[in-house]
Motif scaffolding. Structure first.
Motif, mmCIF file in Angstrom:
data_model
loop_
_atom_site.group_PDB
_atom_site.id
_atom_site.type_symbol
_atom_site.label_atom_id
_atom_site.label_comp_id
_atom_site.label_asym_id
_atom_site.label_seq_id
_atom_site.Cartn_x
_atom_site.Cartn_y
_atom_site.Cartn_z
ATOM 1 N N VAL A 94 -73.669 40.874 0.598
ATOM 2 C CA VAL A 94 -73.580 42.320 0.372
ATOM 3 C C VAL A 94 -73.617 43.076 1.696
ATOM 4 O O VAL A 94 -72.854 44.029 1.917
ATOM 5 C CB VAL A 94 -74.714 42.783 -0.563
ATOM 6 C CG1 VAL A 94 -74.763 44.309 -0.625
ATOM 7 C CG2 VAL A 94 -74.522 42.207 -1.955
ATOM 8 N N ARG A 95 -74.497 42.661 2.598
ATOM 9 C CA ARG A 95 -74.589 43.333 3.900
ATOM 10 C C ARG A 95 -73.289 43.193 4.683
ATOM 11 O O ARG A 95 -72.813 44.158 5.300
ATOM 12 C CB ARG A 95 -75.744 42.739 4.699
ATOM 13 C CG ARG A 95 -77.113 43.196 4.244
ATOM 14 C CD ARG A 95 -78.197 42.536 5.073
ATOM 15 N NE ARG A 95 -79.516 43.002 4.683
ATOM 16 C CZ ARG A 95 -80.652 42.520 5.173
ATOM 17 N NH1 ARG A 95 -80.606 41.543 6.088
ATOM 18 N NH2 ARG A 95 -81.814 42.986 4.766
ATOM 19 N N GLN A 96 -72.712 42.010 4.656
ATOM 20 C CA GLN A 96 -71.460 41.808 5.385
ATOM 21 C C GLN A 96 -70.328 42.608 4.767
ATOM 22 O O GLN A 96 -69.471 43.151 5.474
ATOM 23 C CB GLN A 96 -71.109 40.319 5.411
ATOM 24 C CG GLN A 96 -72.024 39.496 6.297
ATOM 25 C CD GLN A 96 -71.632 38.041 6.364
ATOM 26 O OE1 GLN A 96 -70.806 37.582 5.572
ATOM 27 N NE2 GLN A 96 -72.207 37.299 7.281
ATOM 28 N N TYR A 97 -70.327 42.707 3.444
ATOM 29 C CA TYR A 97 -69.271 43.474 2.789
ATOM 30 C C TYR A 97 -69.397 44.957 3.118
ATOM 31 O O TYR A 97 -68.393 45.634 3.370
ATOM 32 C CB TYR A 97 -69.346 43.263 1.284
ATOM 33 C CG TYR A 97 -68.310 44.060 0.522
ATOM 34 C CD1 TYR A 97 -66.965 43.690 0.536
ATOM 35 C CD2 TYR A 97 -68.674 45.191 -0.206
ATOM 36 C CE1 TYR A 97 -66.014 44.426 -0.152
ATOM 37 C CE2 TYR A 97 -67.737 45.924 -0.900
ATOM 38 C CZ TYR A 97 -66.413 45.542 -0.878
ATOM 39 O OH TYR A 97 -65.474 46.268 -1.558
ATOM 40 N N ARG A 98 -70.628 45.468 3.118
ATOM 41 C CA ARG A 98 -70.831 46.887 3.430
ATOM 42 C C ARG A 98 -70.520 47.184 4.889
ATOM 43 O O ARG A 98 -70.022 48.265 5.231
ATOM 44 C CB ARG A 98 -72.272 47.280 3.119
ATOM 45 C CG ARG A 98 -72.579 47.363 1.632
ATOM 46 C CD ARG A 98 -74.039 47.729 1.402
ATOM 47 N NE ARG A 98 -74.322 47.905 -0.012
ATOM 48 C CZ ARG A 98 -75.534 48.156 -0.504
ATOM 49 N NH1 ARG A 98 -76.575 48.251 0.325
ATOM 50 N NH2 ARG A 98 -75.717 48.308 -1.803
ATOM 51 N N GLY A 99 -70.826 46.213 5.765
ATOM 52 C CA GLY A 99 -70.598 46.450 7.184
ATOM 53 C C GLY A 99 -69.154 46.295 7.611
ATOM 54 O O GLY A 99 -68.742 46.870 8.617
ATOM 55 N N HIS A 100 -68.374 45.501 6.863
ATOM 56 C CA HIS A 100 -66.975 45.242 7.191
ATOM 57 C C HIS A 100 -66.812 44.846 8.659
ATOM 58 O O HIS A 100 -67.259 43.803 9.070
ATOM 59 C CB HIS A 100 -66.099 46.461 6.847
ATOM 60 C CG HIS A 100 -65.876 46.622 5.381
ATOM 61 N ND1 HIS A 100 -64.825 46.037 4.726
ATOM 62 C CD2 HIS A 100 -66.596 47.289 4.446
ATOM 63 C CE1 HIS A 100 -64.892 46.350 3.441
ATOM 64 N NE2 HIS A 100 -65.960 47.099 3.245
ATOM 65 N N ALA A 103 -69.923 43.821 10.560
ATOM 66 C CA ALA A 103 -70.401 42.477 10.236
ATOM 67 C C ALA A 103 -69.595 41.428 10.978
ATOM 68 O O ALA A 103 -70.112 40.397 11.358
ATOM 69 C CB ALA A 103 -70.309 42.244 8.724
ATOM 70 N N TYR A 184 -62.839 40.249 2.770
ATOM 71 C CA TYR A 184 -64.234 40.610 2.559
ATOM 72 C C TYR A 184 -64.596 40.578 1.075
ATOM 73 O O TYR A 184 -65.657 40.081 0.686
ATOM 74 C CB TYR A 184 -64.499 42.013 3.119
ATOM 75 C CG TYR A 184 -64.484 42.080 4.627
ATOM 76 C CD1 TYR A 184 -65.500 41.503 5.362
ATOM 77 C CD2 TYR A 184 -63.449 42.715 5.302
ATOM 78 C CE1 TYR A 184 -65.503 41.555 6.753
ATOM 79 C CE2 TYR A 184 -63.433 42.779 6.687
ATOM 80 C CZ TYR A 184 -64.473 42.199 7.407
ATOM 81 O OH TYR A 184 -64.452 42.250 8.767
ATOM 82 N N ARG A 185 -63.706 41.113 0.241
ATOM 83 C CA ARG A 185 -64.015 41.171 -1.185
ATOM 84 C C ARG A 185 -64.044 39.782 -1.803
ATOM 85 O O ARG A 185 -64.919 39.477 -2.617
ATOM 86 C CB ARG A 185 -62.971 42.031 -1.909
ATOM 87 C CG ARG A 185 -63.248 42.213 -3.394
ATOM 88 C CD ARG A 185 -62.413 43.325 -3.977
ATOM 89 N NE ARG A 185 -62.730 44.602 -3.364
ATOM 90 C CZ ARG A 185 -62.115 45.747 -3.665
ATOM 91 N NH1 ARG A 185 -61.143 45.753 -4.557
ATOM 92 N NH2 ARG A 185 -62.463 46.865 -3.054
ATOM 93 N N LEU A 188 -67.252 38.146 -0.845
ATOM 94 C CA LEU A 188 -68.374 38.751 -1.554
ATOM 95 C C LEU A 188 -68.464 38.205 -2.973
ATOM 96 O O LEU A 188 -69.542 37.821 -3.443
ATOM 97 C CB LEU A 188 -68.214 40.275 -1.586
ATOM 98 C CG LEU A 188 -69.248 41.020 -2.435
ATOM 99 C CD1 LEU A 188 -70.641 40.868 -1.846
ATOM 100 C CD2 LEU A 188 -68.868 42.498 -2.555
#
Length: 209
Positions: A94-100, A103, A184-185, A188
């Motif tokens: 989740v953190r990596q997805y939000r950071g794009h 991240a 990314y998606r 995730l």
């Protein structure tokens, strides 16, 4: 000799093929890192299976009696470790997805091959299913006649080889999955699915009798 070889292969595949929490984590790890890391993790699982096969052949009924009092603590410890891995995997995804892009620049380095090997070795050693399986297998096939050390060695090596071949197949599948799901998606979704499966299997391990 052939009988010991066949018995070892059957025993190794018997414990390795059913897809559980450890196998799910192995595939997920290979997808997130590299084939090299996944292969080392796979060998960690196979090493644990080989060690339990060795202990089972050497200990027999004494091993089963010694393990019986600690099966419940082992089950809880294994479930706790898997639950932590599931939660951590979901949080990181989740953190990596939000950071794009952020991240992509500052993502923590993937685990080393040695660390992956030791982690999966420890997780599998804590797995009560492996303990029960090999103890029951040896007890069920134990005869009054002494078994030659060479035959016991062939059995253990065959069990290790069977487990290693299957775990490496899972690692290759995970690495291929990681190459296909590069967005990314996609990462995730697969990470959350993997964490959900691992967590559900950990809960099932706790309530199992």
């Amino acid at each position: 000799m052939t009988a010991a070889l066949v018995a070892g292969l059957v025993a190794g595949y018997g414990i390795a093929v059913p897809v559980g929490a450890v196998a799910t984590y192995l595939v997920s790890l290979s997808a997130r890192t590299s084939l090299r890391t996944g292969a080392c993790a796979a060998l960690g699982v196979a090493t644990a299976d080989g060690l339990y096969a060795l202990l089972a052949t050497l200990g027999g009924s004494a091993l089963a009696a010694a393990l019986r009092p600690v099966l419940v603590p082992l089950r809880w410890a294994s479930a706790l470790v898997l639950a932590v891995l599931a939660v951590r995997g979901a949080v990181v995804a989740v953190r990596q997805y939000r950071g794009h892009r952020l991240a992509a620049r500052s993502a923590p380095p993937p685990p080393s091959a040695a660390r992956a090997y030791l982690s999966l070795l420890g997780i599998t050693l804590l797995n009560p299913t492996t303990v029960i399986y090999f103890a029951a297998l040896v007890l069920g096939t134990r005869t009054s006649e002494a078994v030659a050390p060479l035959q016991e060695g062939v059995f253990v090596l065959a069990a290790f080889a069977a487990s290693a071949s299957w775990q490496l197949l899972l690692a290759v599948g995970g690495a291929l999955l990681g190459r296909m799901l590069t967005g990314y998606r996609g990462r995730l979704v697969t990470a959350l699915l993997s964490s959900g499966v691992i967590l559900s299997l950990a809960l099932r391990m706790v309530v199992a009798r």
